[in-house]
Design a protein around this motif. Sequence first.
Motif, PDB file in Angstrom:
ATOM      1  N   ILE A   1      -5.583  -2.359  -4.108  1.00 39.86           N
ATOM      2  CA  ILE A   1      -4.966  -1.165  -4.711  1.00 39.86           C
ATOM      3  C   ILE A   1      -5.550  -0.884  -6.099  1.00 39.86           C
ATOM      4  O   ILE A   1      -5.878   0.256  -6.423  1.00 39.86           O
TER       5      ILE A   1
ATOM      6  N   ALA B   1      -3.823  -7.496  -1.751  1.00 42.33           N
ATOM      7  CA  ALA B   1      -3.262  -6.145  -1.909  1.00 42.33           C
ATOM      8  C   ALA B   1      -3.484  -5.635  -3.336  1.00 42.33           C
ATOM      9  O   ALA B   1      -3.831  -4.472  -3.548  1.00 42.33           O
TER      10      ALA B   1
ATOM     11  N   ILE C   1       0.833  -1.217   0.000  1.00 38.57           N
ATOM     12  CA  ILE C   1       0.000   0.000   0.000  1.00 38.57           C
ATOM     13  C   ILE C   1       0.864   1.261   0.000  1.00 38.57           C
ATOM     14  O   ILE C   1       0.632   2.186  -0.779  1.00 38.57           O
TER      15      ILE C   1
END
Lengths: 220, 583
Positions: free
Chosen positions: B572, B568, B25
Amino acid sequence: MRRREFLTIPATALGGTLLYTLAGEPFRLQAQDGKVKVPLRFFTEAEAKQAQAICALIFPSDASGPGATEAGVVIYIDRQLAGPYGADKYRYTKGPFTNTVPEHGYQGKENPRQVYRQGLQSLGNFAALPAAEQVKKLESIEKTHFFQMVRTHTIEGMFADPMHGGNAGLIGWQMIGFPGPQMSYREEIDRHRGQPYRPKPASLEQIMHRKPALMEDEKS
Amino acid sequence: MTNLKPVDVAIIGGGWSGLAMAKEITTRSGLNVVVLERGMPRKTSDYALGMDELDYAHRLRMMQNIADETITHRHSVRDVAAPVRQYGSFLPGTGVGGAGEHWNGAAFRFMPEMFTLRSHMNRKHGAAKLPADLDVQDWGVTYDELEPYYWYSEQMMGVSGKAGNLRGKILPGGNPFEAPRQNEYPTPPLKNSQAMDLFEAAAKRLGHHPYTSPAANLSQTYTNPDGVTRPACAYCGFCERFGCMVGAKSQPSNTLLPVLQRQKNFELRTGSWVRKIVHKDGRATGVQYVGANGEEFFQPAGLVVLASFTLNNVRLLALSKIGTQYDPSTRKGTLGRYLTHQVDSATRVFMDKPLNLFMGSGALAMRLPDFDGDRGLKPEEGLLRFGMLFMLAPGSRPIANFAALPQGAAPKNWGPEWKKAALQWADRVITIGLAGEHLSYRGNFMDLDPTYTDKFGDPLLRFTLNWTEHEHKQRDFAAKLAVPLGRAMGGKTDEYRNPRANYNVINYQTTHVQGGTSMGASPDMSVVNRYSQHWNMSNLFVIGASTFPQNPSHNPTLTVLAHTYFAADALIKRYLKNPGKLA
């Protein structure tokens, strides 16, 4: 404040350089003379002698090599009990305390200090008994939490790094061929196939040239 | 309670999954991230002075202090649970890096069928023939989807090993039964110990396919794609329960932290014990925690990632009243369901020569993949699934390994005969172990204990868990394979007896505890979707082995990381653009 207690032991009992003859018989080089007075942190002198007698029966000094007395196991135990471990700072001690199944392990309220104090007291004047009587007495308490704890601590005191008070002169490690916390066997792992690799053992302090802060010295 | 300045993302837990998520992140978005870690800071230079078996392997210096919080355990809903008062069967880590600091480094991919196990078993046996209390599930994600994320994880750590199946081509030296890999391992396999050579030769003679385990312990100097360089393993034998003093064993502190420490949008708060995820109208609003000096804080956050160990992932959702507790009598509810551990066994082999067993590396091992999953199992074994046999060479330390004696070698376990036998057998005992799959069952689950509490007075997590006949049979079969292997190695083995014992919390098994916030294709059967996003709260992600609906034989860490990176990516690329349900 508690009265300062000491355990007086012959210097010869504490480590020294251990050698083996070709026949595999152990002997110690340069036996020193004199006596060493070790200040005790938890035990009274009488308790220390009692504990020492038990440890010596668990891990005796005999033809197969030195034992708990030479390694200073009782000093190791004294320090462990005086520290946070002895006061159960690393065990869940909230109640209720119940009788549960054996698969749940030791569930008692007593911390290691109390287990020792009560256990040693229950043996009466153990150190003064003839050897055969001592063995019989220990056999009768083999299954107790107290005895199992002393047995575990005896092995720890024989083979833990000497900075914890036992394994004096690295005699435990010498007996089993453990070299100590060596930094690398990158080459040795290939080079010593089919034969024992037995370099002279070294302690963590000898290898790192400094000593870590030990758990038993933390405030309890 | 002090209200803090809001952050974009609050991550609970600074271990592998929490820090991996933080790194993705912070480096791939402009969001600011705070990681809240209960334990202390850690770094490689701490570890040289930690090569002390007593304080680390026995007094468990790197583990959570069980005096502060533990779990309770009972064998069935008919029993009253008792607290685990001292650690035994598994060891939850603490501090920056979590269990990723003190692990051994075994870095396996799972077999493809693990991700679709319910469908696989239905096909293989017929749904009607499976036991009624079997609870395994499909994960809602496939091996092929995870493959690139496995590779990303392996590159980050520099996993050492040899491919057995490279894009469908079977290669010598690796596991010929593994799932196809798109790339060779980043570094070659570690060196075998001499005991491993004996095992390998014996296993080959018996027609098996032994191979050297993939390990997150570097076999040579390696620079990962983030530019982090680490040295080769020194085979010092201080891996499990220790941090690596040279940084050869991949740990969050020597792989992810060096990158994160350069990120201005990253903050790590140690000594921060999260007690609750605060939420309103189906959205997480932040976390409530106690800081190092005892002060209580509320940290508002736009997104919360729960990335602590299995136990705390489940417990924190229960304490925060997020989701519905599983009830085994009705089979309703999902939180706490699918609790599994690992099925282990040990066959000791007594050799006539010393083997320098103190040399080794945590994950250094020979593995036998021939009976993994349901491969090679004959009906007469009565097994649905099995696992892998292995022979570890992790470096044998003196306290833990003293007095491993053949049956009947001494009349009692102390005294002169015992001592003599213990010295005689020192450095001559090899163990053939089992990493067995632990299937999930209806009756094994987690919930909050009604009686016992942690240091803040919050209820402890309660395990209801016992072995079934299937696990006993797995152990029988392990011995049936291991005894001839031991003999073929030239050693003596014990006479095999299986006491068909209940689960116990005393003896160390593995720290592979799974389930409780399981992943699945539907909210009726699982807590999170395939992107580790909570079904009922789209700004809450739960990552870690708590999302596994069953235990595969293989060690979980690499799959935990692959899932973290998979989540993730979705977070994202999709969630941040369009916050809402990802599945």
